[in-house]
Write a protein that holds these residues in place. Structure first.
Motif, PDB file in Angstrom:
ATOM      1  N   UNK A  35      19.360  18.693  52.131  1.00 39.58           N
ATOM      2  CA  UNK A  35      19.789  19.886  51.412  1.00 39.58           C
ATOM      3  C   UNK A  35      19.744  19.598  49.911  1.00 39.58           C
ATOM      4  N   UNK A  36      18.817  20.223  49.208  1.00 37.62           N
ATOM      5  CA  UNK A  36      18.734  20.126  47.748  1.00 37.62           C
ATOM      6  C   UNK A  36      19.544  21.292  47.175  1.00 37.62           C
ATOM      7  N   UNK A  37      20.614  20.976  46.462  1.00 43.86           N
ATOM      8  CA  UNK A  37      21.561  22.019  46.070  1.00 43.86           C
ATOM      9  C   UNK A  37      22.017  21.842  44.625  1.00 43.86           C
ATOM     10  N   UNK A  38      22.767  22.845  44.144  1.00 43.40           N
ATOM     11  CA  UNK A  38      23.458  22.767  42.853  1.00 43.40           C
ATOM     12  C   UNK A  38      24.856  23.319  43.073  1.00 43.40           C
ATOM     13  N   UNK A  39      25.865  22.644  42.549  1.00 39.77           N
ATOM     14  CA  UNK A  39      27.253  23.049  42.801  1.00 39.77           C
ATOM     15  C   UNK A  39      27.567  24.448  42.284  1.00 39.77           C
ATOM     16  N   UNK A  40      26.907  24.848  41.192  1.00 40.59           N
ATOM     17  CA  UNK A  40      27.198  26.164  40.612  1.00 40.59           C
ATOM     18  C   UNK A  40      26.507  27.308  41.351  1.00 40.59           C
ATOM     19  N   UNK A  41      25.602  26.989  42.265  1.00 40.58           N
ATOM     20  CA  UNK A  41      24.845  27.998  43.014  1.00 40.58           C
ATOM     21  C   UNK A  41      25.694  28.510  44.183  1.00 40.58           C
ATOM     22  N   UNK A  71      21.339  14.948  55.101  1.00 42.84           N
ATOM     23  CA  UNK A  71      21.580  14.383  53.772  1.00 42.84           C
ATOM     24  C   UNK A  71      21.518  15.487  52.727  1.00 42.84           C
ATOM     25  N   UNK A  72      21.958  15.162  51.526  1.00 41.99           N
ATOM     26  CA  UNK A  72      21.950  16.157  50.446  1.00 41.99           C
ATOM     27  C   UNK A  72      21.661  15.494  49.116  1.00 41.99           C
ATOM     28  N   UNK A  73      21.132  16.297  48.197  1.00 44.09           N
ATOM     29  CA  UNK A  73      20.831  15.841  46.831  1.00 44.09           C
ATOM     30  C   UNK A  73      21.431  16.827  45.853  1.00 44.09           C
ATOM     31  N   UNK A  74      22.303  16.359  44.989  1.00 47.74           N
ATOM     32  CA  UNK A  74      22.842  17.168  43.891  1.00 47.74           C
ATOM     33  C   UNK A  74      21.778  17.203  42.794  1.00 47.74           C
ATOM     34  N   UNK A  75      21.085  18.315  42.672  1.00 52.13           N
ATOM     35  CA  UNK A  75      19.929  18.387  41.767  1.00 52.13           C
ATOM     36  C   UNK A  75      20.318  18.391  40.308  1.00 52.13           C
ATOM     37  N   UNK A  76      21.566  18.729  39.995  1.00 53.96           N
ATOM     38  CA  UNK A  76      22.031  18.614  38.608  1.00 53.96           C
ATOM     39  C   UNK A  76      22.218  17.156  38.227  1.00 53.96           C
ATOM     40  N   UNK A  77      22.758  16.387  39.162  1.00 54.94           N
ATOM     41  CA  UNK A  77      22.997  14.969  38.898  1.00 54.94           C
ATOM     42  C   UNK A  77      21.723  14.143  39.014  1.00 54.94           C
ATOM     43  N   UNK A  78      20.781  14.595  39.838  1.00 55.22           N
ATOM     44  CA  UNK A  78      19.559  13.821  40.095  1.00 55.22           C
ATOM     45  C   UNK A  78      18.333  14.707  39.904  1.00 55.22           C
ATOM     46  N   UNK A  83      12.648  17.021  40.706  1.00 57.61           N
ATOM     47  CA  UNK A  83      11.285  17.159  40.185  1.00 57.61           C
ATOM     48  C   UNK A  83      10.283  16.470  41.102  1.00 57.61           C
ATOM     49  N   UNK A  84      10.665  15.354  41.656  1.00 60.27           N
ATOM     50  CA  UNK A  84       9.779  14.602  42.557  1.00 60.27           C
ATOM     51  C   UNK A  84       9.368  15.454  43.762  1.00 60.27           C
ATOM     52  N   UNK A  85      10.319  16.262  44.266  1.00 60.47           N
ATOM     53  CA  UNK A  85      10.030  17.084  45.440  1.00 60.47           C
ATOM     54  C   UNK A  85       9.813  18.551  45.084  1.00 60.47           C
ATOM     55  N   UNK A  92      17.465  24.402  48.876  1.00 60.21           N
ATOM     56  CA  UNK A  92      16.188  24.169  49.564  1.00 60.21           C
ATOM     57  C   UNK A  92      16.412  23.104  50.630  1.00 60.21           C
ATOM     58  N   UNK A  93      15.999  23.405  51.854  1.00 58.29           N
ATOM     59  CA  UNK A  93      16.157  22.468  52.965  1.00 58.29           C
ATOM     60  C   UNK A  93      14.791  21.925  53.349  1.00 58.29           C
TER      61      UNK A  93
END
Length: 335
Positions: A35-41, A71-78, A83-85, A92-93
């Protein structure tokens, strides 16, 4: 003496990925849903509890550590991982198999049942075994069929074939036959056959190394992901999000002749297609449709002037990712 039994359901911790652990975790996972996410979303916030509950359900069915990973990725922090994906919307899942990202992301319903069913489907056997070669005549020839003929199921040849099928099973139908069933087709050893969807087109045989994953994968992928693809409600959002112009043939389902001509022309004349796309972007196609062919000659000393053209908005833009399901990043630099 009264004994009370307390049932404690399995709970799992969603694995947080960062630049230090992402490759190791994904490479060791048979299947990983990220799960590629952003906390403010707000859509990301709505998905979090659903994603966690789906993980708990699946963990009970696949308890071993690396069978399925949520698994999950905080896109703001990373942002580097985002960008890599090529993440362009939240959430985005994306699905990974042994570290390889699948071409199609998850775009289905965001419910515990839908996510769990999706993972069960991904864990099912991607290859259907044939028990009689007569079954081949009953295959759905509107689909792309890949058939492997093997002496033994417990072999390196089949393991490579099965791995390729697990990655491409959304694009092709995979079948296999073994032992005495496959023997008539193994006159020169194990082999893989591509059966195109057009009945008039001949079968093709894979001539590369059966134990070389890269060669086998590239050959089958070339057959499974053709130059001409069918637009459906299932893949319309995906194709639209690629941002490429469409050259579309509208035809009746039973009109396979027009489809075959279209596919042959697309493969044969890339130069003409390039000019077609240039004329599409410049407005020339729309202009000539309404005003007739552009003049080819101009008087000496006379400058050629483009005629203004304002083509209508494409209906296919409505197939793009919805703002009611995603937070869209209009500019990738926002990452």
């Amino acid at each position: 003496m009264k004994v009370t039994w307390v049932f404690t359901p399995v709970t799992t911790e969603i694995t947080s990925l960062d630049t230090e652990n992402i490759d190791e975790i994904l490479n060791n996972a048979d299947v990983a849903l990220v799960n590629f996410y952003a906390d403010w979303c707000r859509f990301s916030q709505m998905l979090h509890p659903i994603f966690e509950e789906a993980s708990n359900v699946i963990k009970e069915e696949y308890p071993h550590e690396n069978q399925v990973v949520f698994a999950r990725v905080d896109c703001d922090q990373h942002s580097d991982i985002a960008q890599r994906y090529r993440i362009s919307k939240y959430p985005t899942l994306k699905l990974f198999r042994n570290g390889m990202m699948m071409k199609r992301e998850y775009r289905g319903q965001r419910s515990v049942k839908a996510l769990a069913d999706y993972i069960r489907q991904q864990k099912s056997d991607p290859v259907q075994e044939l028990h009689d070669l007569g079954e081949i005549s009953t295959l759905d020839r509107s689909k792309i069929n890949i058939i492997g003929y093997f002496e033994q199921k417990d072999s390196n040849n089949y393991r490579v074939f099965e791995r390729v099928a697990s990655i491409l099973h959304d694009d092709c139908a995979f079948f296999s036959a073994f032992g005495s069933v496959s023997k008539p087709e193994r006159y020169s050893g194990d082999n893989i056959i591509y059966k195109p969807p057009m009945l008039s087109a001949p079968d093709m045989v894979y001539l590369g190394s059966m134990t070389n994953f890269d060669l086998t994968f590239n050959w089958i992928q070339d057959k499974c992901v053709p130059l001409v693809r069918e637009i459906t409600f299932e893949n319309g959002e995906e194709l639209t999000e690629e941002g490429l112009p469409f050259l579309i043939l509208f035809h009746m389902k039973e009109d396979t002749e027009s489809l075959e001509i279209f596919q042959n022309e697309v493969a044969r004349v890339p130069g003409k297609l390039k000019q077609f796309i240039f004329d599409l972007h410049s407005g020339k196609l729309h202009r000539e449709f309404h005003h007739g062919p552009d003049p080819t000659d101009t008087a000496p000393g006379q400058e050629a002037h483009d005629v203004a053209s304002s083509p209508p908005e494409s209906s296919f833009q409505k197939l793009a990712p919805s703002e009611y399901r995603y937070t869209l990043l209009r500019d990738r630099d926002e990452l």
